[in-house]
Design an enzyme around this catalytic site. Structure first.
Site, short mmCIF file in Angstrom:
data_model
loop_
_atom_site.label_atom_id
_atom_site.label_comp_id
_atom_site.label_asym_id
_atom_site.label_seq_id
_atom_site.Cartn_x
_atom_site.Cartn_y
_atom_site.Cartn_z
N SER A 237 0.85 -1.19 0.00
CA SER A 237 0.00 0.00 0.00
C SER A 237 0.89 1.24 0.00
CB SER A 237 -0.89 0.01 1.25
OG SER A 237 -0.09 0.27 2.38
N LYS A 238 0.24 2.38 0.00
CA LYS A 238 0.97 3.66 -0.04
C LYS A 238 2.02 3.76 1.06
CE LYS A 238 -2.19 6.91 -2.12
NZ LYS A 238 -3.50 7.28 -1.71
N ARG A 239 1.70 3.15 2.18
CA ARG A 239 2.60 3.16 3.33
C ARG A 239 4.00 2.67 2.94
NH1 ARG A 239 2.75 -0.45 7.00
NH2 ARG A 239 1.18 -1.76 6.03
N HIS A 240 4.07 1.79 1.97
CA HIS A 240 5.37 1.22 1.59
C HIS A 240 6.14 2.09 0.62
CE1 HIS A 240 3.05 -2.40 2.85
NE2 HIS A 240 4.17 -2.62 3.48
N GLY A 241 5.65 3.30 0.37
CA GLY A 241 6.35 4.17 -0.57
C GLY A 241 5.58 4.21 -1.88
#
Ligand code: GLU
Length: 468
Positions: A237-241
């Site tokens: 997800s976005k959290r991973h970059g």
């Protein structure tokens, strides 16, 4: 039989890496078998679909070079066709109108939940003749018994009992066709032979196969590819970059590096890591794709990117590097040829953004010396070599790497110093830090005026140090 695959994104966001990998697998499968690859935009969710997202997806596909042979087709332009098929299903008795009030459906759901069962429609309207004039939905009349065998190319054989599948709504009360119906009609009309998609659609497959059979069609083959996880094991997800494909371009990743990276997410060929497009087409096969989810590994992507930066034609790298140089406020037309810069830096950068950063010195004076490099190399002992270099370089007319190398060698010899003792202070003077291509190329790329100006600046720095 001509193999026909499709990529069918819903335009509710950018093209993310999961979608890009699905598209790549479908594309490869079509290319491998001399088939056709179709692009279909599933934009029936009018509230969530946007034109920007369609553009972002098309842009991502173009950037990756996943060219499609047919399409893009838009589902919103095919409502008449879907409705005609729904009417056909009504006529043949494979579908029926249902006017069950919302409260009744809610009650069914609540009762099932209370019994800890999966909520399903009980077929109450199957035998009713609901008038088309009344508000209603249309449901598919799913077979009551028997089972659907899904022989998935990735997941293997799966059996779904028809008793588990309820009568799916295929047309809403507002007259719009639902997702499963549109997909079925499109896969049929577009003569898709292999449906390659994310495994979040597995549960739709037996339903779609039943509808296809009701339409007298043999279903295509299905291949459900596992999801992609982040480095930490959670769903990517976005959290991973970066998750949008275009963000990778912004980060200075080459499309061939991302494609190579994506093909290895869930597929392998021995322990080979580097695959050209031609090799992918030759070696890839959908039935070798792993069942288990694969984890995204940024380090590996960077490693591949560096490999492709090193092996690409410097002219092409220059072309791709140019906007990243521009992002630093530099006009690369004012200074050394960018292809020469790319050639000189190709061993030193994992991304084009990094290459731009370490190449800025070619086009403009750096703001400040890197402290560690300056402390170590711009010491009083460097004053004499730098002064001598400055004099020799000022007199040099032939500003070529060869001549520049000779100047540095001559000064070292005259001072009886190792070349490094002369070249390293010079490098820090001209680049601002202790890392750059060979000193001859470094000076050549920086140009005469900047080199002399920066040696002067380094001498001032040393003088200040001598005083303080
Ligand atoms: N539009 C669906 C999605 O983006 C894909 C449906 C399919 O491939 O059948 O998830």
């Amino acid at each position: 039989m001509t193999i026909r695959t499709r990529f069918a994104p819903s335009p509710t966001g950018y093209l993310h890496v999961g979608g890009a990998r699905t598209a790549l697998f479908s594309w490869l499968y079509a290319r491998k078998h001399g088939g056709k690859f179709v692009l279909r935009v599933e934009d029936t969710d009018l509230e969530r679909s946007t034109a920007e997202s369609v553009n972002a997806i098309l842009e991502g596909m173009t950037w990756l070079g996943l060219e499609y042979d047919e399409g893009p087709f838009y589902q919103t332009q095919r409502f008449d066709r879907y409705n005609a098929v729904i009417d056909q299903l009504l006529e043949s008795g494979h579908a029926y109108r249902c006017d069950c009030p919302r409260e009744r459906l809610e009650k069914l759901r609540e009762d099932a939940m209370a019994r800890k069962e999966k909520p399903r429609y009980d077929g109450c309207c199957r035998a009713k003749q609901v008038s088309p004039e009344e508000p209603h939905v249309v449901r598919f009349r799913n077979p009551l018994d028997g089972a659907v065998l899904v022989d998935d190319l990735v997941l293997g054989k799966m059996v779904f009992d028809n008793s588990e599948l309820d009568d799916l709504i295929i047309r809403r009360s507002d007259g719009s066709p639902t997702y499963n119906l549109s997909v079925v009609v499109d896969d049929m009309d577009m003569r898709i032979t292999h449906v390659i998609r994310g495994n979040d659609h597995v549960m739709n497959t037996p339903r779609q196969m039943n509808i296809l059979r009701a339409l007298g069609q043999e279903p295509p083959r299905y291949a459900h590819v596992p999801m992609i996880l982040g480095d930490d094991g959670a769903r990517l997800s976005k959290r991973h970059g970066a998750v949008s494909v275009m963000q990778y371009r912004e980060k200075g990743i080459l499309p061939e590096a991302l494609l190579n990276y994506l093909v290895r997410l869930g597929w392998s060929h021995g322990d080979q890591e580097i695959f050209s497009l031609d090799e992918m087409i030759e070696l890839f096969d959908i039935d070798q794709v792993n069942k288990a989810p694969s984890a995204f590994n940024t380090e590996k992507l960077l490693w591949l990117n560096q490999h492709y930066i090193k092996s690409a034609d410097p002219k092409r790298i220059a072309h791709l590097l140019s906007p990243h140089i521009g992002d630093l406020g530099i006009d690369p037309a004012q200074g050394a040829d960018l292809a020469e810069v790319a050639e000189a830096q190709k061993e030193r950068a994992q991304t084009l953004v990094e290459m731009a950063q370490i190449s800025a010195f070619v086009y403009k004076d750096f703001e400040a010396f890197d402290e560690v490099s300056a402390k170590k190399n711009l010491r009083p002992v460097a004053r004499e070599p730098l002064e001598k270099l400055k004099a020799a370089l000022e007199a040099l007319e032939d500003w070529t790497p060869e001549a520049l190398h000779q100047v540095v060698a001559d000064v070292s010899e005259a001072l009886e110093l190792k070349m490094g003792k002369v070249a390293q202070p010079l490098r820090v003077a001209v680049v601002g830090r202790a890392a750059s291509p060979g000193i001859d190329v470094t000076l050549y790329l920086a140009g005469k005026a900047a080199t002399l100006r920066r040696i002067e600046r380094a001498l001032e720095y040393i003088a200040q140090r001598e005083q303080g």
